[in-house]
Design a protein around this motif. Structure first.
Motif, PDB file in Angstrom:
ATOM      1  N   VAL A 630       0.845  -1.203   0.000  1.00 21.87           N
ATOM      2  CA  VAL A 630       0.000   0.000   0.000  1.00 21.87           C
ATOM      3  C   VAL A 630       0.879   1.251   0.000  1.00 21.87           C
ATOM      4  CG1 VAL A 630      -1.758   1.292   1.253  1.00 21.87           C
ATOM      5  CG2 VAL A 630      -1.858  -1.219   1.193  1.00 21.87           C
ATOM      6  N   ASN A 631       1.831   1.299   0.926  1.00 20.57           N
ATOM      7  CA  ASN A 631       2.730   2.457   0.983  1.00 20.57           C
ATOM      8  C   ASN A 631       3.569   2.593  -0.281  1.00 20.57           C
ATOM      9  OD1 ASN A 631       1.816   3.088   3.535  1.00 20.57           O
ATOM     10  ND2 ASN A 631       3.535   2.117   4.606  1.00 20.57           N
ATOM     11  N   PHE A 632       4.067   1.455  -0.772  1.00 21.63           N
ATOM     12  CA  PHE A 632       4.909   1.468  -1.965  1.00 21.63           C
ATOM     13  C   PHE A 632       4.132   1.991  -3.171  1.00 21.63           C
ATOM     14  CE2 PHE A 632       7.390  -1.354  -5.156  1.00 21.63           C
ATOM     15  CZ  PHE A 632       8.126  -0.254  -5.573  1.00 21.63           C
ATOM     16  N   SER A 633       2.938   1.524  -3.343  1.00 20.91           N
ATOM     17  CA  SER A 633       2.137   1.949  -4.499  1.00 20.91           C
ATOM     18  C   SER A 633       1.814   3.439  -4.420  1.00 20.91           C
ATOM     19  CB  SER A 633       0.841   1.131  -4.587  1.00 20.91           C
ATOM     20  OG  SER A 633       0.035   1.337  -3.432  1.00 20.91           O
ATOM     21  N   ASP A 634       1.555   3.938  -3.203  1.00 13.96           N
ATOM     22  CA  ASP A 634       1.259   5.363  -3.044  1.00 13.96           C
ATOM     23  C   ASP A 634       2.492   6.235  -3.313  1.00 13.96           C
ATOM     24  OD1 ASP A 634      -1.330   4.793  -2.422  1.00 13.96           O
ATOM     25  OD2 ASP A 634      -1.074   4.992  -0.245  1.00 13.96           O
ATOM     26  N   ALA A 635       3.666   5.704  -2.961  1.00 10.75           N
ATOM     27  CA  ALA A 635       4.891   6.512  -3.055  1.00 10.75           C
ATOM     28  C   ALA A 635       5.473   6.565  -4.463  1.00 10.75           C
ATOM     29  CB  ALA A 635       5.945   5.950  -2.099  1.00 10.75           C
ATOM     30  N   LEU A 636       5.279   5.516  -5.274  1.00  7.17           N
ATOM     31  CA  LEU A 636       6.011   5.387  -6.538  1.00  7.17           C
ATOM     32  C   LEU A 636       5.645   6.461  -7.561  1.00  7.17           C
ATOM     33  CD1 LEU A 636       8.033   3.605  -8.153  1.00  7.17           C
ATOM     34  CD2 LEU A 636       6.018   2.492  -9.147  1.00  7.17           C
ATOM     35  N   LEU A 637       6.679   7.157  -8.054  1.00 10.83           N
ATOM     36  CA  LEU A 637       6.514   8.072  -9.188  1.00 10.83           C
ATOM     37  C   LEU A 637       6.915   7.396 -10.483  1.00 10.83           C
ATOM     38  CD1 LEU A 637       8.042  11.359  -7.693  1.00 10.83           C
ATOM     39  CD2 LEU A 637       5.617  10.876  -8.117  1.00 10.83           C
ATOM     40  N   GLY A 638       8.047   6.704 -10.460  1.00 13.34           N
ATOM     41  CA  GLY A 638       8.499   6.048 -11.673  1.00 13.34           C
ATOM     42  C   GLY A 638       9.801   5.308 -11.454  1.00 13.34           C
ATOM     43  N   VAL A 639      10.138   4.444 -12.429  1.00 12.50           N
ATOM     44  CA  VAL A 639      11.385   3.681 -12.409  1.00 12.50           C
ATOM     45  C   VAL A 639      12.034   3.806 -13.783  1.00 12.50           C
ATOM     46  CG1 VAL A 639      12.485   1.437 -12.075  1.00 12.50           C
ATOM     47  CG2 VAL A 639      10.414   2.013 -10.771  1.00 12.50           C
ATOM     48  N   LEU A 640      13.280   4.264 -13.796  1.00 14.58           N
ATOM     49  CA  LEU A 640      14.036   4.348 -15.038  1.00 14.58           C
ATOM     50  C   LEU A 640      15.104   3.257 -15.016  1.00 14.58           C
ATOM     51  CD1 LEU A 640      14.672   6.036 -17.672  1.00 14.58           C
ATOM     52  CD2 LEU A 640      16.472   7.122 -16.313  1.00 14.58           C
ATOM     53  N   ALA A 641      14.999   2.287 -15.938  1.00 16.02           N
ATOM     54  CA  ALA A 641      16.029   1.250 -16.077  1.00 16.02           C
ATOM     55  C   ALA A 641      16.954   1.653 -17.213  1.00 16.02           C
ATOM     56  CB  ALA A 641      15.385  -0.103 -16.359  1.00 16.02           C
ATOM     57  N   GLN A 642      18.240   1.356 -17.087  1.00 18.22           N
ATOM     58  CA  GLN A 642      19.161   1.768 -18.137  1.00 18.22           C
ATOM     59  C   GLN A 642      20.352   0.828 -18.251  1.00 18.22           C
ATOM     60  OE1 GLN A 642      20.148   5.782 -16.552  1.00 18.22           O
ATOM     61  NE2 GLN A 642      22.289   5.083 -16.548  1.00 18.22           N
ATOM     62  N   ARG A 643      20.970   0.873 -19.420  1.00 17.80           N
ATOM     63  CA  ARG A 643      22.241   0.197 -19.694  1.00 17.80           C
ATOM     64  C   ARG A 643      23.104   1.183 -20.477  1.00 17.80           C
ATOM     65  NH1 ARG A 643      19.717  -2.925 -17.239  1.00 17.80           N
ATOM     66  NH2 ARG A 643      19.513  -5.196 -17.428  1.00 17.80           N
ATOM     67  N   LEU A 644      24.396   0.874 -20.564  1.00 15.43           N
ATOM     68  CA  LEU A 644      25.299   1.666 -21.388  1.00 15.43           C
ATOM     69  C   LEU A 644      25.722   0.823 -22.592  1.00 15.43           C
ATOM     70  CD1 LEU A 644      27.540   3.445 -18.722  1.00 15.43           C
ATOM     71  CD2 LEU A 644      25.631   4.404 -20.026  1.00 15.43           C
ATOM     72  N   MET A 645      25.464   1.344 -23.774  1.00 18.19           N
ATOM     73  CA  MET A 645      25.780   0.646 -25.021  1.00 18.19           C
ATOM     74  C   MET A 645      26.936   1.358 -25.719  1.00 18.19           C
ATOM     75  SD  MET A 645      23.175  -0.113 -28.229  1.00 18.19           S
ATOM     76  CE  MET A 645      22.756   1.616 -28.473  1.00 18.19           C
ATOM     77  N   ARG A 646      27.916   0.600 -26.195  1.00 20.76           N
ATOM     78  CA  ARG A 646      29.056   1.204 -26.885  1.00 20.76           C
ATOM     79  C   ARG A 646      28.582   1.951 -28.133  1.00 20.76           C
ATOM     80  NH1 ARG A 646      33.367  -3.250 -28.172  1.00 20.76           N
ATOM     81  NH2 ARG A 646      34.994  -1.680 -27.996  1.00 20.76           N
ATOM     82  N   THR A 647      29.222   3.085 -28.371  1.00 21.82           N
ATOM     83  CA  THR A 647      28.867   3.880 -29.553  1.00 21.82           C
ATOM     84  C   THR A 647      29.966   3.770 -30.601  1.00 21.82           C
ATOM     85  OG1 THR A 647      29.845   5.823 -28.504  1.00 21.82           O
ATOM     86  CG2 THR A 647      27.484   5.526 -28.253  1.00 21.82           C
ATOM     87  N   LEU A 648      29.581   3.947 -31.841  1.00 22.10           N
ATOM     88  CA  LEU A 648      30.532   3.875 -32.949  1.00 22.10           C
ATOM     89  C   LEU A 648      31.509   5.045 -32.888  1.00 22.10           C
ATOM     90  CD1 LEU A 648      27.914   2.963 -35.663  1.00 22.10           C
ATOM     91  CD2 LEU A 648      29.785   1.476 -34.933  1.00 22.10           C
ATOM     92  N   CYS A 649      32.728   4.799 -33.328  1.00 20.69           N
ATOM     93  CA  CYS A 649      33.744   5.849 -33.357  1.00 20.69           C
ATOM     94  C   CYS A 649      33.344   6.911 -34.374  1.00 20.69           C
ATOM     95  CB  CYS A 649      35.102   5.249 -33.717  1.00 20.69           C
ATOM     96  SG  CYS A 649      36.402   6.474 -33.948  1.00 20.69           S
ATOM     97  N   GLY A 650      33.263   8.148 -33.923  1.00 28.93           N
ATOM     98  CA  GLY A 650      32.861   9.231 -34.825  1.00 28.93           C
ATOM     99  C   GLY A 650      33.883   9.527 -35.898  1.00 28.93           C
ATOM    100  N   ASN A 651      35.113   9.038 -35.708  1.00 30.65           N
ATOM    101  CA  ASN A 651      36.186   9.327 -36.659  1.00 30.65           C
ATOM    102  C   ASN A 651      36.208   8.367 -37.841  1.00 30.65           C
ATOM    103  OD1 ASN A 651      38.676  10.808 -37.359  1.00 30.65           O
ATOM    104  ND2 ASN A 651      39.684   8.862 -36.962  1.00 30.65           N
ATOM    105  N   CYS A 652      35.795   7.096 -37.601  1.00 30.30           N
ATOM    106  CA  CYS A 652      35.972   6.097 -38.668  1.00 30.30           C
ATOM    107  C   CYS A 652      34.708   5.338 -39.062  1.00 30.30           C
ATOM    108  CB  CYS A 652      37.061   5.100 -38.260  1.00 30.30           C
ATOM    109  SG  CYS A 652      36.637   4.082 -36.827  1.00 30.30           S
ATOM    110  N   SER A 653      33.592   5.497 -38.338  1.00 30.59           N
ATOM    111  CA  SER A 653      32.387   4.735 -38.702  1.00 30.59           C
ATOM    112  C   SER A 653      31.927   5.112 -40.110  1.00 30.59           C
ATOM    113  CB  SER A 653      31.273   5.011 -37.694  1.00 30.59           C
ATOM    114  OG  SER A 653      30.904   6.378 -37.714  1.00 30.59           O
TER     115      SER A 653
END
Length: 766
Positions: A630-653
């Motif tokens: 009950v308390n948890f449901s009242d309190a929750l605004l949001g959940v952001l899940a994330q990962r870090l993905m490698r990006t292509l080299c801007g010099n040679c892609s």
């Protein structure tokens, strides 16, 4: 007195030095008090001249003082010579004369017969006694004692002389002479009014406080760094000002760096660059007759003795310089890291022999861990890892006698940095434990620690973990660069996620979570959100472990679990400190989570993190911890899940047009119905692929970007939390409410040319 010998002048033979120790000390103390009371040292010496001759039991004595030209000593007083002002005697730093040799080597000498050339060459092959002065005086010189006058640095030389027919000078006399030289050192230091340490002048003129200097010197001693570099980088002091301070202390001229200065190739011909760099000295002018030596510490007599053997010049002139400037000279003016390169470090290790820690004795371990080459190796590894943007450094012992390895994690991927000879692996780990203040004698249990250091002026914190393996100890160092918060619009959030996070963070109370595995950028995201809402009207408290990102206006607290200062403890204290917003580093347990929810229900906006794989899974995980739904449901605004993905080299892609099969695969992975909502023209889609260049170390990738999924605590989701719905139901509802999965967010970034599907699969799976 300079080298001496014979006229018709007769001087009575002195009485033998048979003064008992207590009487000697008492007499010397009386002489010292008389010297202290006088304002003029030369006048005072004249007054105590006969007392000193009687006390020491010698015919003559000569007191030399160092001249500030860095090349010679000057006879300032000649005791026992009635015509002591007739000739000025200057003796160069040279192994060719007795006083010059002692000034150069800072070693005490006792010579039974100065006319015995074999006795002199046994001391040094070039050592000679010049009879010209003594013969002109009519003195038949035989026995001598020569001792340096010094405290931390060389201040002068004292020479005691007896004639033929006098008693030979003994080791007791040498001991007495050294006591007198210590007394003279105090007087010299007082009359010179020089500084007490290499950098004390900087304290005297207010450029740095004594406490700051002590901290710098302690850090340099512990981590093997350079005090002068820290003074230049951290306190913006000019090199020449630091050089002036060195000059005041060492009484040797400072030599500033000049990129146009030509080095004497004759003197450098057979000396290795790596040797000079590790020993921090360099011939900068002259020839075999007189060599000018630049050194960072002219008081280091062991190095000066080594210089004689390497350079083999007749006379020496010394200049003091900054370590960084010596390195610059060796590299033709190119800016070089103070830390030696790996090849040079390994060469030094070979010179020092195998370093292997077998003994259970802790002091032995500390001594081996402090070996200069090992210190340089650790410094170089950390510096190189930081330069390459690594997040972690792994030190791994090899199997049996195979070399160990150093791997670094860059953009989430491990790569090998170098191989370490097996015999050096244990000392390398021991050094890491020393700087992390871990117990180097304990090799059977895992240990955790941390240390702080500065690299190129940038503060860096290392979190260190050691783990015993069957091959030996392994160590992992996580590099935590202290920095400022990124702006929210630099996180590469989708437009919709960006807008929703701004809207959720504007709420006056509630709970907002950022979730993902270790190293997925959760702290960076939370600080970006805090930066957006950080206004004067909001009081923000944070409890973190460690405090890696700092922001003005935030009250940030470092956790100290060893003394019981945990996240839960911090949360309780924050609630009594009138907060508007609270960031709690991690909801590790039910207690912390419960207090966080309680805080959010009592009018506070609470941010925190959790290690979960997706946003919907976070809700079920917290319910499994035992939270009140009950308390948890009242309190929750949001959940952001994330990962870090490698990006292509801007010099040679490179851009390319995908074939239909690849395009269909991406569309299916995204969801064909959802893909249509993107309204992309599939006939004109271009993707980018990895190539590889020097800038990205031939990997094709450089840097990382976040991929996200944002679950908003809608009424429907809150109702599901209340009734403890299954994970699949919560996920389905979140998608209905507009949540894009991390896979979908990643594919959108692939279509925009930021990365490729291979990198997406690395972080979200198949």
């Amino acid at each position: 007195m300079a080298d001496t010998a014979d006229t018709d002048i007769e001087i009575e033979s002195p009485p033998p030095a048979e003064v008992v120790p207590d009487e000697f000390v008492a007499s010397l103390s009386t002489i010292y008090q008389r010297l202290k009371r006088s304002k003029n040292l030369k006048t005072a010496m004249k007054q105590v001249e006969q007392d000193l001759l009687d006390l020491l039991g010698v015919r003559l004595f000569t007191i030399y003082q160092c001249v500030e030209n860095g090349k010679e000593i000057l006879a300032s007083f000649k005791g026992g010579d009635p015509d002591d002002d007739s000739v000025e005697i200057r003796v160069p730093f040279s192994p060719a004369s007795l006083a010059g040799y002692v000034a150069l080597s800072q070693r005490s000498l006792i010579v039974k017969n100065v006319l015995n050339s074999q006795e002199l060459t046994d001391i040094h092959p070039r050592l000679q006694f010049s009879r010209s002065f003594s013969e002109a005086k009519g003195w038949k010189v035989k026995s001598m004692i020569i001792v340096p006058i010094k405290d931390e640095i060389l201040l002068g030389v004292m020479q005691l002389i007896n004639f033929e027919g006098d008693r030979d000078l003994t080791k007791i006399d040498l001991k007495h002479a050294m006591m007198v030289s210590q007394m003279l050192a105090k007087q010299f230091r007082s009359s010179l009014q020089s500084t007490q340490g290499p950098y004390d002048y900087l304290v005297q003129i207010g450029e740095i406080t004594a406490a700051e200097l002590a901290e710098l010197q302690n850090s340099a001693s512990l981590y093997g760094g350079s005090v002068s570099r820290s003074l230049m980088e951290d306190y913006s002091l000019e090199a020449d000002l630091i050089g002036k301070s060195l000059e005041y202390y060492y009484r040797v001229p400072y030599m500033k760096y000049d990129s146009k200065h030509e080095l004497p190739f004759e003197l450098l011909e057979n000396i290795g660059i790596s040797y000079l760099r590790s020993n921090l000295w360099l011939p900068v002018a002259g020839n075999k007759e007189e060599a000018v030596i630049l050194i960072d510490d002219p008081s280091d007599y062991q190095r000066i003795m080594e210089i004689q053997g390497v350079v083999n010049a007749r006379n020496y002139v010394f200049r003091v310089g900054l370590p960084e400037h010596i390195i610059n000279y060796l590299h033709g003016g190119e800016e070089e890291d103070f830390e030696a390169g790996f090849d040079d470090v390994f060469a030094s290790l070979e010179e020092q022999g195998g370093i292997e820690i077998e003994s259970e004795d802790e002091s032995d371990d500390e001594r081996l861990a402090a070996t200069s080459a090992i210190i340089q190796l650790v410094n170089r590894i950390i510096t190189e890892a930081d330069r390459l943007g690594a997040s972690d450094i792994h030190i791994e012992p090899g199997k049996d006698n195979a070399p160990g390895g150093v791997r670094i994690r860059v953009d989430g991927i491990c790569r090998e940095l170098l191989k370490i000879p097996q015999e050096h692996c244990a000392a390398l780990v021991a050094r890491i434990k020393v700087i992390s203040r871990l117990n180097i004698a304990e090799r059977r249990l895992p240990q955790d620690g941390k240390c702080k250091l500065k690299i190129r002026g940038k503060s860096l914190e290392l979190r260190v973990a050691t783990v015993p393996t069957v091959q030996g100890e392994s160590a992992v160092m996580r590099l935590l660069a202290a920095g400022n918060a990124l702006p929210l619009d630099k996180l590469n959030l989708s437009v919709k996620n960006h807008e929703q996070i701004i809207e959720l963070s504007s709420h006056p109370h509630g709970l907002f979570l950022v979730v993902g595995p270790t190293g997925s950028g959760k702290t960076t995201t939370l600080h970006a959100v805090l930066g957006h809402i950080n206004k004067p009207e909001r009081k923000i408290w944070t409890a973190e472990d460690p405090v890696e990102i700092t922001q003005p206006g935030l009250q940030q607290v470092q956790m100290l679990p060893k003394i019981g200062f945990t996240f839960a403890t911090a949360m309780r204290s924050f609630l009594r400190a009138d907060p508007d917003v609270i960031l709690i580093g991690e909801m590790r347990d039910e207690e912390t989570a419960s207090i966080g929810i309680e805080a959010s229900l009592t009018g506070h906006l609470v941010f925190s993190t959790l290690h979960t794989n997706s946003a919907p899974e976070t809700l079920t995980r917290l319910l499994d911890l035992g939270l009140d739904p009950v308390n948890f449901s009242d309190a929750l605004l949001g959940v952001l899940a994330q990962r870090l993905m490698r990006t292509l080299c801007g010099n040679c892609s490179r851009a390319y047009k995908p074939d239909q099969k690849e395009l269909d695969h991406l569309i299916e992975a995204y969801g064909r119905e959802e893909f249509e909502e993107l309204e992309l023209d599939t006939s004109n889609i271009e993707l980018k692929g990895a190539v590889g260049c020097d800038e990205c170390s031939d990997t094709g990738y450089k840097g990382r970007t976040g991929i996200h999924e944002l679950l908003v605590g809608t009424h429907e989701v809150q109702a599901m939390i209340y009734r403890k719905a299954e994970l699949s139901e919560i996920t389905e509802q979140a998608i209905k409410d507009g949540m894009k999965t991390m896979r979908q967010d990643g594919i959108e970034k692939i279509f925009s040319g930021i990365s490729d599907y291979q990198q997406l699969l690395r972080v979200v799976g198949g």
